[in-house]
Write a protein that holds these residues in place. Structure first.
Motif, PDB file in Angstrom:
ATOM      1  N   ASP A 132       0.830  -1.213   0.000  1.00  0.00           N
ATOM      2  CA  ASP A 132       0.000   0.000   0.000  1.00  0.00           C
ATOM      3  C   ASP A 132       0.862   1.261   0.000  1.00  0.00           C
ATOM      4  N   ARG A 133       2.017   1.198   0.681  1.00  0.00           N
ATOM      5  CA  ARG A 133       2.907   2.367   0.706  1.00  0.00           C
ATOM      6  C   ARG A 133       3.400   2.656  -0.714  1.00  0.00           C
ATOM      7  N   LEU A 134       3.860   1.603  -1.409  1.00  0.00           N
ATOM      8  CA  LEU A 134       4.368   1.789  -2.767  1.00  0.00           C
ATOM      9  C   LEU A 134       3.248   2.229  -3.710  1.00  0.00           C
ATOM     10  N   ALA A 135       2.068   1.624  -3.507  1.00  0.00           N
ATOM     11  CA  ALA A 135       0.942   1.951  -4.387  1.00  0.00           C
ATOM     12  C   ALA A 135       0.581   3.426  -4.244  1.00  0.00           C
ATOM     13  N   ALA A 136       0.646   3.936  -3.001  1.00  0.00           N
ATOM     14  CA  ALA A 136       0.292   5.345  -2.775  1.00  0.00           C
ATOM     15  C   ALA A 136       1.350   6.259  -3.386  1.00  0.00           C
ATOM     16  N   GLN A 137       2.620   5.863  -3.220  1.00  0.00           N
ATOM     17  CA  GLN A 137       3.722   6.694  -3.696  1.00  0.00           C
ATOM     18  C   GLN A 137       3.675   6.901  -5.214  1.00  0.00           C
ATOM     19  N   TYR A 138       3.286   5.861  -5.938  1.00  0.00           N
ATOM     20  CA  TYR A 138       3.321   5.944  -7.403  1.00  0.00           C
ATOM     21  C   TYR A 138       1.929   6.007  -8.023  1.00  0.00           C
ATOM     22  N   ALA A 139       0.922   6.345  -7.197  1.00  0.00           N
ATOM     23  CA  ALA A 139      -0.463   6.281  -7.690  1.00  0.00           C
ATOM     24  C   ALA A 139      -0.688   7.179  -8.905  1.00  0.00           C
ATOM     25  N   SER A 140      -0.161   8.428  -8.864  1.00  0.00           N
ATOM     26  CA  SER A 140      -0.502   9.340  -9.969  1.00  0.00           C
ATOM     27  C   SER A 140       0.216   8.927 -11.250  1.00  0.00           C
ATOM     28  N   GLU A 141       1.485   8.447 -11.126  1.00  0.00           N
ATOM     29  CA  GLU A 141       2.199   7.981 -12.327  1.00  0.00           C
ATOM     30  C   GLU A 141       1.463   6.775 -12.931  1.00  0.00           C
ATOM     31  N   ALA A 142       0.984   5.898 -12.033  1.00  0.00           N
ATOM     32  CA  ALA A 142       0.273   4.708 -12.521  1.00  0.00           C
ATOM     33  C   ALA A 142      -0.999   5.131 -13.247  1.00  0.00           C
ATOM     34  N   ALA A 143      -1.687   6.144 -12.695  1.00  0.00           N
ATOM     35  CA  ALA A 143      -2.942   6.596 -13.314  1.00  0.00           C
ATOM     36  C   ALA A 143      -2.669   7.087 -14.745  1.00  0.00           C
ATOM     37  N   THR A 144      -1.532   7.797 -14.940  1.00  0.00           N
ATOM     38  CA  THR A 144      -1.201   8.287 -16.286  1.00  0.00           C
ATOM     39  C   THR A 144      -1.001   7.124 -17.247  1.00  0.00           C
ATOM     40  N   ILE A 146      -2.177   4.088 -16.990  1.00  0.00           N
ATOM     41  CA  ILE A 146      -3.439   3.375 -17.219  1.00  0.00           C
ATOM     42  C   ILE A 146      -4.283   4.149 -18.234  1.00  0.00           C
ATOM     43  N   GLU A 147      -4.259   5.480 -18.092  1.00  0.00           N
ATOM     44  CA  GLU A 147      -5.009   6.328 -19.038  1.00  0.00           C
ATOM     45  C   GLU A 147      -4.484   6.118 -20.468  1.00  0.00           C
ATOM     46  N   GLN A 148      -3.134   6.066 -20.583  1.00  0.00           N
ATOM     47  CA  GLN A 148      -2.539   5.837 -21.922  1.00  0.00           C
ATOM     48  C   GLN A 148      -3.020   4.492 -22.473  1.00  0.00           C
ATOM     49  N   ALA A 149      -3.044   3.473 -21.599  1.00  0.00           N
ATOM     50  CA  ALA A 149      -3.429   2.134 -22.061  1.00  0.00           C
ATOM     51  C   ALA A 149      -4.894   2.104 -22.458  1.00  0.00           C
ATOM     52  N   GLU A 150      -5.726   2.902 -21.732  1.00  0.00           N
ATOM     53  CA  GLU A 150      -7.160   2.885 -22.045  1.00  0.00           C
ATOM     54  C   GLU A 150      -7.451   3.464 -23.418  1.00  0.00           C
ATOM     55  N   VAL A 388      -2.721  -3.742 -20.324  1.00  0.00           N
ATOM     56  CA  VAL A 388      -3.617  -4.525 -21.177  1.00  0.00           C
ATOM     57  C   VAL A 388      -3.573  -6.000 -20.750  1.00  0.00           C
ATOM     58  N   VAL A 389      -2.378  -6.502 -20.445  1.00  0.00           N
ATOM     59  CA  VAL A 389      -2.250  -7.910 -20.039  1.00  0.00           C
ATOM     60  C   VAL A 389      -2.949  -8.121 -18.694  1.00  0.00           C
ATOM     61  N   LEU A 390      -2.757  -7.193 -17.756  1.00  0.00           N
ATOM     62  CA  LEU A 390      -3.396  -7.321 -16.436  1.00  0.00           C
ATOM     63  C   LEU A 390      -4.915  -7.376 -16.582  1.00  0.00           C
ATOM     64  N   GLU A 391      -5.435  -6.479 -17.410  1.00  0.00           N
ATOM     65  CA  GLU A 391      -6.893  -6.421 -17.568  1.00  0.00           C
ATOM     66  C   GLU A 391      -7.437  -7.698 -18.204  1.00  0.00           C
ATOM     67  N   SER A 392      -6.633  -8.334 -19.054  1.00  0.00           N
ATOM     68  CA  SER A 392      -7.122  -9.540 -19.741  1.00  0.00           C
ATOM     69  C   SER A 392      -7.369 -10.690 -18.771  1.00  0.00           C
ATOM     70  N   VAL A 393      -6.725 -10.662 -17.590  1.00  0.00           N
ATOM     71  CA  VAL A 393      -6.949 -11.754 -16.627  1.00  0.00           C
ATOM     72  C   VAL A 393      -7.561 -11.239 -15.319  1.00  0.00           C
ATOM     73  N   GLY A 394      -8.099 -10.030 -15.351  1.00  0.00           N
ATOM     74  CA  GLY A 394      -8.824  -9.509 -14.195  1.00  0.00           C
ATOM     75  C   GLY A 394      -7.960  -9.128 -13.005  1.00  0.00           C
ATOM     76  N   VAL A 395      -6.700  -8.783 -13.236  1.00  0.00           N
ATOM     77  CA  VAL A 395      -5.827  -8.307 -12.141  1.00  0.00           C
ATOM     78  C   VAL A 395      -5.901  -6.778 -12.145  1.00  0.00           C
ATOM     79  N   PRO A 396      -6.061  -6.143 -10.948  1.00  0.00           N
ATOM     80  CA  PRO A 396      -6.237  -4.679 -10.943  1.00  0.00           C
ATOM     81  C   PRO A 396      -5.053  -3.943 -11.566  1.00  0.00           C
ATOM     82  N   PRO A 397      -5.284  -3.120 -12.610  1.00  0.00           N
ATOM     83  CA  PRO A 397      -4.164  -2.437 -13.273  1.00  0.00           C
ATOM     84  C   PRO A 397      -3.469  -1.428 -12.371  1.00  0.00           C
TER      85      PRO A 397
END
Ligand code: ASP
Length: 441
Positions: A132-144, A146-150, A388-397
């Motif tokens: 959770d610490r790592l997820a919070a630290q990089y949340a905004s970069e990850a969101a960018t 994910i947006e690109q992938a969408e 895209v690979v994560l979404e194909s098997v239902g793992v949270p992106p």
């Protein structure tokens, strides 16, 4: 007694020294970045900042020179190469074998990665707090990301789109935008077309293409003099920007992936080279070293392409095979990226306590193969396609946030494997075409 003349150090050694120094200076800068606080240290910080800026400038300049060469060298050498191949049947055979081999080695890389990740279970070693610490630290970069992938179309549509896109609406646009698959198409059409014209007409065009290739090769040779400094300049700021404190929680994940990439480099490729290519792996790796170090420093198989082609030519692979197999590989063949997408998917699933069934694992092999084909050869592209690979098997992106801290380092390593896979395939295709693989200067 006359002194024996001192032999200059070979280029690959100079490049390796540049790499070692770049890592060292990057680590020192990284240390300082973390420790320096307060106004009395602002001078040190300014100097460190200036060193990083100058290095970044030199590295970017070198990469620009390589990008400058990439499109024309593929165009001219492939026109001459395709004309040299003579007939369409031979081209079809080389094309078919290349694509089949690229796909098979990619799927193999994913299977090796999945097996390692399932056996070691690195995701189970991360505590929910660290996650959770790592997820919070990089949340905004990850969101960018994910947006690109969408914004991307589905994987099959992407693949079909790529096939459709092979034919450029405007060949000059293909060249101007450096769309490598389209450039390959243009070169093949012109090269094959030339073989159908009377010799008196085609000869001057072919001579022009050969001369242009030679000009670009000479330019490349000059640019390569800069390579040791450029490798240093690319690495120092990249290492300086890494966060070593994050490595702790992700160490098992990083080691599993590095182990998998190591299996490809130390076991699979040497076996293929020795048994199928009948070439000494030591000679292969020594000749390819400049391309591998550059791939490591730039994290880009596209930027490395001109150097990869040069090394493959030095291994004795013909112009015809090199100019077709290498650019195609830099665009569609990414064994390292595919393995990374497989390992990262299993790792993130394990961290979130998601069990992956056999059909899910097969889906990963399929989607990661397609995703790696669709990944452009630029820094950090693999993580967008990972969504895209994560979404194909239902793992949270959103899980990509956890691994972003070590992504740059792993990107550098997987790019080395991507480039090596292209060179291995070039050697094998050359062998199957009956080439002798005599070293060339
Ligand atoms: N950087 C990789 C390459 O250029 C692609 C990736 O995996 O991000 O080959």
């Amino acid at each position: 007694m006359a002194e024996s003349p001192r032999r200059p150090l070979a280029l690959h050694w100079k490049i390796l020294i540049g790499m070692a120094l770049g890592i060292l200076v990057g680590l020192v800068l990284n240390e300082h970045g973390g420790r320096i606080t307060g106004s009395e240290s602002s001078a040190v910080r300014t100097i460190a900042g200036a060193v990083v800026s100058v290095n970044k400038f030199l590295g970017d300049l070198f990469v620009s020179c390589l990008r400058f060469v990439a499109v024309p060298i593929v165009l001219f050498s492939l026109i001459a190469g395709a004309a040299g191949l003579g007939d369409l049947r031979r081209l079809g055979r080389i094309g078919g074998r290349t694509v089949a081999f690229y796909t098979a080695t990619t799927a193999m890389a994913i299977v090796i990665g999945l097996a390692l990740a399932l056996a070691v279970r690195p995701g189970a070693m991360v505590s929910p707090e660290a996650r959770d610490r790592l997820a919070a630290q990089y949340a905004s970069e990850a969101a960018t990301r994910i947006e690109q992938a969408e914004k991307l179309p589905g994987l099959l549509d992407q693949l079909l789109g790529q096939v459709l896109e092979l034919v450029p609406r405007n060949p000059f646009e293909a060249l101007a935008t450096a769309n490598m698959l389209q450039v390959i198409f243009v070169a093949l059409v012109v090269g094959i077309g030339l073989t159908m014209l009377p010799r008196a007409v085609s000869e001057p065009v072919l001579r022009l293409c050969e001369a242009m290739t030679e000009v670009l090769v000479r330019f490349m040779r000059a640019v390569m003099w800069l390579a040791p400094v450029a490798v240093f300049a690319l690495l120092a700021p990249a290492v300086a920007a890494m966060g070593p404190d994050i490595l702790g929680a992700l160490l098992a994940y990083a080691l599993v992936l590095l182990g998998g990439l190591g299996v490809l480099l130390v076991v699979e490729y040497p076996l293929l080279l020795r048994l199928v290519g009948r070439i000494s792996p030591a000679r292969f790796f020594q000749t390819l070293a400049p391309a591998q170090v550059l791939a490591f420093s730039s994290s880009s198989s596209s930027a490395t392409l001109p150097v990869t082609m040069r090394c493959v030519r030095q291994l004795g692979v013909s112009e015809e095979v090199t100019s077709f197999v290498c650019p195609l590989g830099a665009t569609i063949n990414m064994d390292g990226t595919a393995m990374y997408q497989g390992v990262a998917t299993v790792f993130i699933a394990q961290m979130y306590g998601i069990d992956l069934s056999l059909p899910a694992l097969l889906t990963i092999v399929l989607t990661a193969t397609l995703a790696s084909i669709g990944t452009p050869g630029i820094p950090g592209a693999g993580v967008v396609m990972l969504v895209v690979v994560l979404e194909s098997v239902g793992v949270p992106p959103e899980g990509i946030a956890v691994i972003l801290g070590v992504d740059r380092l792993l990107d550098m390593c997987r790019t080395v494997v991507n480039v090596t896979g292209d060179a291995v395939t070039s050697v094998l295709i050359a062998r199957w075409e009956g080439e002798r693989l005599e070293p060339t200067p």
